[in-house]
Motif scaffolding. Structure first.
Motif, PDB file in Angstrom:
ATOM      1  N   PHE A   8       0.803  -1.220   0.000  1.00 18.93           N
ATOM      2  CA  PHE A   8       0.000   0.000   0.000  1.00 18.93           C
ATOM      3  C   PHE A   8       0.836   1.270   0.000  1.00 18.93           C
ATOM      4  CE2 PHE A   8      -3.516  -2.730   0.620  1.00 18.93           C
ATOM      5  CZ  PHE A   8      -4.629  -2.005   0.237  1.00 18.93           C
ATOM      6  N   GLU A   9       2.103   1.179   0.392  1.00 18.55           N
ATOM      7  CA  GLU A   9       2.947   2.378   0.404  1.00 18.55           C
ATOM      8  C   GLU A   9       3.155   2.957  -0.997  1.00 18.55           C
ATOM      9  OE1 GLU A   9       5.856  -0.951  -0.389  1.00 18.55           O
ATOM     10  OE2 GLU A   9       4.154  -0.724   0.953  1.00 18.55           O
ATOM     11  N   MET A  10       2.862   2.190  -2.035  1.00 17.52           N
ATOM     12  CA  MET A  10       3.032   2.653  -3.415  1.00 17.52           C
ATOM     13  C   MET A  10       1.837   3.463  -3.905  1.00 17.52           C
ATOM     14  SD  MET A  10       4.588  -0.720  -5.253  1.00 17.52           S
ATOM     15  CE  MET A  10       4.590   0.115  -6.832  1.00 17.52           C
ATOM     16  N   SER A  11       0.738   3.439  -3.180  1.00 16.41           N
ATOM     17  CA  SER A  11      -0.518   3.981  -3.675  1.00 16.41           C
ATOM     18  C   SER A  11      -0.946   5.239  -2.938  1.00 16.41           C
ATOM     19  CB  SER A  11      -1.615   2.918  -3.518  1.00 16.41           C
ATOM     20  OG  SER A  11      -2.875   3.443  -3.850  1.00 16.41           O
ATOM     21  N   PRO A  12      -1.583   6.185  -3.651  1.00 13.61           N
ATOM     22  CA  PRO A  12      -2.157   7.343  -2.967  1.00 13.61           C
ATOM     23  C   PRO A  12      -3.481   7.014  -2.275  1.00 13.61           C
ATOM     24  CG  PRO A  12      -2.599   7.500  -5.302  1.00 13.61           C
ATOM     25  CD  PRO A  12      -1.716   6.283  -5.102  1.00 13.61           C
ATOM     26  N   VAL A  13      -4.008   5.806  -2.493  1.00 14.27           N
ATOM     27  CA  VAL A  13      -5.291   5.423  -1.919  1.00 14.27           C
ATOM     28  C   VAL A  13      -5.099   5.120  -0.436  1.00 14.27           C
ATOM     29  CG1 VAL A  13      -7.224   3.799  -2.046  1.00 14.27           C
ATOM     30  CG2 VAL A  13      -6.002   4.460  -4.136  1.00 14.27           C
ATOM     31  N   GLU A  19     -13.236   6.982   9.276  1.00  8.37           N
ATOM     32  CA  GLU A  19     -13.007   8.428   9.174  1.00  8.37           C
ATOM     33  C   GLU A  19     -11.854   8.772   8.235  1.00  8.37           C
ATOM     34  OE1 GLU A  19     -12.878  10.261  13.020  1.00  8.37           O
ATOM     35  OE2 GLU A  19     -14.530   9.023  13.739  1.00  8.37           O
ATOM     36  N   VAL A  20     -11.605   7.899   7.248  1.00 13.15           N
ATOM     37  CA  VAL A  20     -10.500   8.124   6.321  1.00 13.15           C
ATOM     38  C   VAL A  20     -10.765   9.385   5.490  1.00 13.15           C
ATOM     39  CG1 VAL A  20     -11.393   6.650   4.482  1.00 13.15           C
ATOM     40  CG2 VAL A  20      -8.956   7.026   4.669  1.00 13.15           C
ATOM     41  N   VAL A  21      -9.716  10.128   5.257  1.00 10.94           N
ATOM     42  CA  VAL A  21      -9.800  11.364   4.483  1.00 10.94           C
ATOM     43  C   VAL A  21      -9.174  11.105   3.117  1.00 10.94           C
ATOM     44  CG1 VAL A  21      -9.018  13.766   4.383  1.00 10.94           C
ATOM     45  CG2 VAL A  21      -9.647  12.746   6.580  1.00 10.94           C
ATOM     46  N   PRO A  22      -9.854  11.522   2.047  1.00 10.09           N
ATOM     47  CA  PRO A  22      -9.272  11.311   0.713  1.00 10.09           C
ATOM     48  C   PRO A  22      -8.023  12.172   0.528  1.00 10.09           C
ATOM     49  CG  PRO A  22     -11.269  12.611   0.547  1.00 10.09           C
ATOM     50  CD  PRO A  22     -11.152  12.195   1.981  1.00 10.09           C
ATOM     51  N   LEU A 100     -15.071   5.949   1.003  1.00 11.37           N
ATOM     52  CA  LEU A 100     -16.496   5.802   1.283  1.00 11.37           C
ATOM     53  C   LEU A 100     -17.205   7.133   1.502  1.00 11.37           C
ATOM     54  CD1 LEU A 100     -16.624   2.635   3.578  1.00 11.37           C
ATOM     55  CD2 LEU A 100     -17.631   2.908   1.310  1.00 11.37           C
ATOM     56  N   SER A 101     -16.535   8.071   2.149  1.00 11.00           N
ATOM     57  CA  SER A 101     -17.182   9.361   2.433  1.00 11.00           C
ATOM     58  C   SER A 101     -17.466  10.167   1.166  1.00 11.00           C
ATOM     59  CB  SER A 101     -16.329  10.185   3.397  1.00 11.00           C
ATOM     60  OG  SER A 101     -15.084  10.526   2.800  1.00 11.00           O
TER      61      SER A 101
END
Length: 178
Positions: A8-13, A19-22, A100-101
């Motif tokens: 996951f460190e390779m991705s901006p996702v 409560e994740v923030v885009p 999701l938000s």
């Protein structure tokens, strides 16, 4: 044994969570590892829909030739002029990650601009919530948001059945496999 590992460190996702923030829109210039080129017969209307409905911004344009749109890093779209667009939406789709938000506001924005453009949201067997949008160019664009991981869910069992385990289980990041 699985050849899959957490990268996951390779991705901006961002990792899914309640409560994740885009990520912020990414304005840097880089060599694009992948992008989609979409022909449009009305460049202005297409740009407007992609910006106001789908949340992209105009990175740059070459008048009459191309408009380069982007959301997050590695989410690039080139809109190019064309004499016409297909009358029927192709079966093929192109997907972009979201969180999701963002799902509800994306649905509302697109429906406000084009009332019949949205299908979903729908939950998938691989633990995402997806929204399919038909753009003015008749492109099928899917926005997909990872749901928080529930190790006791059917989705977790589906992923485990194909060798994908949750973070922290099994191999470490980029570890050599035998």
């Amino acid at each position: 044994m699985s050849d899959y590992y957490d990268a996951f460190e390779m991705s901006p996702v961002p990792a899914p969570g309640p409560e994740v923030v885009p990520p912020e829109p990414f304005r840097g210039i880089y060599g694009m590892p992948a992008f989609v080129t979409i022909p449009t017969s009305d460049l202005a209307a297409s740009v407007d829909f992609w910006i106001r409905g789908l949340g992209f911004f105009e990175l740059f344009s070459i008048p009459g030739k191309v408009v380069h749109l982007r959301r997050w890093a590695f989410q690039d779209v080139l809109l190019v002029p064309a004499g016409s667009v297909p009358e029927q939406t192709p079966a093929m789709s192109f997907s972009f990650a979201c969180v999701l938000s963002q799902v509800d506001s994306l649905v509302e924005s697109c429906r406000a601009l084009r009332p019949n453009s949205v299908d979903g949201p729908r939950d998938t067997p691989w633990n995402t919530r997806d929204v399919a949008v038909i753009t003015p160019e008749n492109a099928r664009i899917v926005f997909t948001a990872a749901k928080p991981f529930d190790p006791d869910s059917q989705e977790a069992r589906n992923l485990e059945a194909v060798g994908i385990t949750p973070p922290g289980v099994g191999h470490g990041d980029n570890e050599q496999r035998q």
